[in-house]
Design an enzyme around this catalytic site. Structure first.
Site, short mmCIF file in Angstrom:
data_model
loop_
_atom_site.label_atom_id
_atom_site.label_comp_id
_atom_site.label_asym_id
_atom_site.label_seq_id
_atom_site.Cartn_x
_atom_site.Cartn_y
_atom_site.Cartn_z
N CYS A 113 0.81 -1.23 0.00
CA CYS A 113 0.00 0.00 0.00
C CYS A 113 0.84 1.28 0.00
O CYS A 113 0.36 2.34 -0.37
CB CYS A 113 -0.95 0.00 1.19
SG CYS A 113 -2.11 -1.37 1.14
N HIS A 250 -3.42 7.38 2.54
CA HIS A 250 -3.81 6.07 2.03
C HIS A 250 -5.24 5.77 2.48
O HIS A 250 -5.61 6.06 3.62
CB HIS A 250 -2.84 5.01 2.59
CG HIS A 250 -3.24 3.61 2.23
ND1 HIS A 250 -3.59 3.24 0.95
CD2 HIS A 250 -3.34 2.48 2.99
CE1 HIS A 250 -3.89 1.96 0.93
NE2 HIS A 250 -3.75 1.47 2.15
N ASN A 280 -10.01 -0.05 -0.41
CA ASN A 280 -8.56 0.03 -0.32
C ASN A 280 -7.97 -0.51 -1.62
O ASN A 280 -8.06 -1.70 -1.90
CB ASN A 280 -8.08 -0.79 0.88
CG ASN A 280 -6.57 -0.75 1.07
OD1 ASN A 280 -5.83 -0.29 0.20
ND2 ASN A 280 -6.10 -1.25 2.20
O1 UT7 Z 1 -3.82 -1.08 3.50
C1 UT7 Z 1 -3.08 -1.78 4.42
C2 UT7 Z 1 -3.45 -1.40 5.75
N1 UT7 Z 1 -4.65 -2.09 6.16
C3 UT7 Z 1 -5.39 -1.52 7.04
O2 UT7 Z 1 -5.14 -0.40 7.41
C4 UT7 Z 1 -6.55 -2.30 7.65
C5 UT7 Z 1 -6.52 -2.08 9.14
N2 UT7 Z 1 -7.60 -2.70 9.84
C6 UT7 Z 1 -8.88 -2.32 9.73
O3 UT7 Z 1 -9.22 -1.47 8.95
C7 UT7 Z 1 -9.88 -2.93 10.68
O4 UT7 Z 1 -9.19 -3.66 11.70
C8 UT7 Z 1 -10.90 -3.86 10.01
C9 UT7 Z 1 -11.86 -3.03 9.16
C10 UT7 Z 1 -10.18 -4.88 9.15
C11 UT7 Z 1 -11.74 -4.58 11.07
O5 UT7 Z 1 -12.35 -3.66 11.94
P1 UT7 Z 1 -12.24 -3.86 13.53
O6 UT7 Z 1 -13.05 -2.81 14.14
O7 UT7 Z 1 -10.77 -3.93 13.88
O8 UT7 Z 1 -12.97 -5.24 13.72
P2 UT7 Z 1 -12.38 -6.61 14.30
O9 UT7 Z 1 -11.37 -7.20 13.40
O10 UT7 Z 1 -12.04 -6.38 15.73
O11 UT7 Z 1 -13.69 -7.51 14.21
C12 UT7 Z 1 -14.87 -7.22 14.96
C13 UT7 Z 1 -15.91 -8.28 14.66
C14 UT7 Z 1 -15.35 -9.70 14.72
O12 UT7 Z 1 -16.31 -10.52 15.32
P3 UT7 Z 1 -16.18 -10.92 16.87
O13 UT7 Z 1 -14.86 -11.61 17.00
O14 UT7 Z 1 -16.25 -9.63 17.62
O15 UT7 Z 1 -17.35 -11.81 17.06
C15 UT7 Z 1 -15.21 -10.09 13.28
O16 UT7 Z 1 -15.32 -11.48 13.08
O17 UT7 Z 1 -16.41 -8.12 13.31
C16 UT7 Z 1 -16.36 -9.37 12.63
N3 UT7 Z 1 -16.16 -9.13 11.20
C17 UT7 Z 1 -17.19 -8.86 10.38
N4 UT7 Z 1 -18.52 -8.78 10.59
C18 UT7 Z 1 -19.28 -8.49 9.53
C19 UT7 Z 1 -15.01 -9.10 10.51
N5 UT7 Z 1 -15.27 -8.81 9.21
C20 UT7 Z 1 -16.62 -8.67 9.11
C21 UT7 Z 1 -17.49 -8.38 8.05
N6 UT7 Z 1 -18.79 -8.28 8.30
N7 UT7 Z 1 -17.04 -8.16 6.80
#
Ligand code: UT7
EC number: 2.3.1.180
Length: 323
Positions: A113, A250, A280
């Protein structure tokens, strides 16, 4: 001193738009979750006949048109991508050929990225070192090809597209009022490899592989890394956040963008956000965001613009330039 000024810019997006709701029958997710957690509303997804090379070529042609130049005027193409058409040759050389360019040279740059930020900083050095006078810098990606479409934690986040700028050697005074690239700061640290990587490659599995990400872990590091490298860039140029006209980060997650801008004291109205439109797009995200803000008249000649990115590796970096 020689400065690398932006002479033109352009972009290209696949024809097909995929809305958040389109995922609802594929994986357990919802438009509401995706919008709340990321800010993404839609992304473009490449068809079989749309590749990193074809999108990169289209963005490159658009940048040349806006610069009033032709491929004959370019002596170097730097393509930032992690999704090349082939393992080799470099997709930049493919684009060079597609543009009918049989002079000069071209190479790919792989910093995921952060690729476009790395590529602009690199092109600037080629220009200031005298190896090139005009460089076509492209970020082009087809991340849809390396996604695991059954993994809801990654497949909803990424999109395809390309953006480009033409950098040109111009005489500057060496001061902050010059147009062109004014400062840059690049970082990487491979200790973070497992948090964001592709589980295949020519020398390991012999396959292309799929993107794997521990999103929460990436998120945890992102804001600190981004703000550190930006502060280093400000210090290099002797400016503060208040001097900026535009912040073009980004586009991975609206929450990361907002938290970074807040920590740096950059006013919300100076932040260019396109993650809602493109998702992204990795190395294409910064030049795509630039293309939107230039096209709608926000970024104008003479404006002080900060580019920033962070991604797999980890790699991260920032470039300060006067448009
Ligand atoms: O470009 C390179 C750099 N990349 C980034 O900057 C990405 C950085 N990370 C992020 O943007 C975020 O961490 C995410 C958008 C990927 C995830 O958001 P989050 O607030 O950190 O959520 P999380 O990973 O803590 O997940 C929360 C919950 C989980 O369920 P439980 O364990 O709380 O039951 C996930 O399984 O959300 C669930 N989950 C989803 N639910 C519905 C994960 N993906 C999805 C989805 N739809 N697509």
């Amino acid at each position: 001193m020689i400065r690398s000024i932006v002479r033109g810019n352009g972009a290209a997006l696949p024809r097909r738009i995929m809305k958040n709701a389109d995922f609802e029958g594929m994986v357990e997710t919802s438009d509401e979750w995706i919008v709340q957690r990321t800010g993404i509303r839609q992304r473009h997804v490449a068809a079989d006949d749309e590749t990193t090379a074809s999108l990169g070529e289209a963005a490159g042609r658009a940048a040349l048109d806006s610069a009033g130049l032709t491929p004959a005027d370019i002596d170097l193409i730097v393509l930032a991508t992690s999704t090349p058409n082939n393992t080799f040759p470099a997709t930049a050389v493919d684009i060079q050929n597609r543009l009918g360019m049989h002079h000069g040279f071209a190479f790919d740059m792989q910093a995921v990225c952060s690729g476009f930020v790395y590529a602009v900083a690199t092109a600037d050095l080629y220009i200031r070192g005298g190896l090139a006078k005009r460089v076509l810098v492209i970020g082009s990606e087809t991340f849809s090809r390396i996604l695991d479409w059954s993994d809801r934690s990654t497949c909803v986040l990424f999109g395809d597209g390309a953006g480009a700028v033409v950098l040109e050697a111009a005489q500057g005074t060496g001061g902050i009022a010059d147009r062109g690239v004014l400062a840059a700061s690049l970082r990487s640290d491979g200790v973070h490899k497992e948090k964001l990587f592709v589980d295949g490659g020519p020398s390991t599995t012999g396959t292309v592989g799929h993107l794997k990400m521990e999103g929460r872990e990436v998120f945890k590091h992102a804001v600190g890394m981004i703000t550190d490298v930006i502060e280093a860039t400000f210090a290099q140029a002797g400016i503060t956040a208040q001097d900026l006209d535009w912040f073009v980060p980004h586009q991975a997650n609206k929450r990361i963008i907002d938290a970074s801008a807040k920590k740096l004291g950059i006013a919300e109205q100076k932040v260019v956000v396109t993650v809602d439109l493109h998702g992204n797009t990795s190395a294409a995200s910064v030049p795509l965001a630039l293309s939107v803000a230039v096209a709608d008249g926000r970024i104008k000649k003479g404006d002080l613009v900060l580019l920033e990115a962070m991604g797999g590796g980890f790699t991260w970096g920032a470039v300060l330039l006067r448009w």
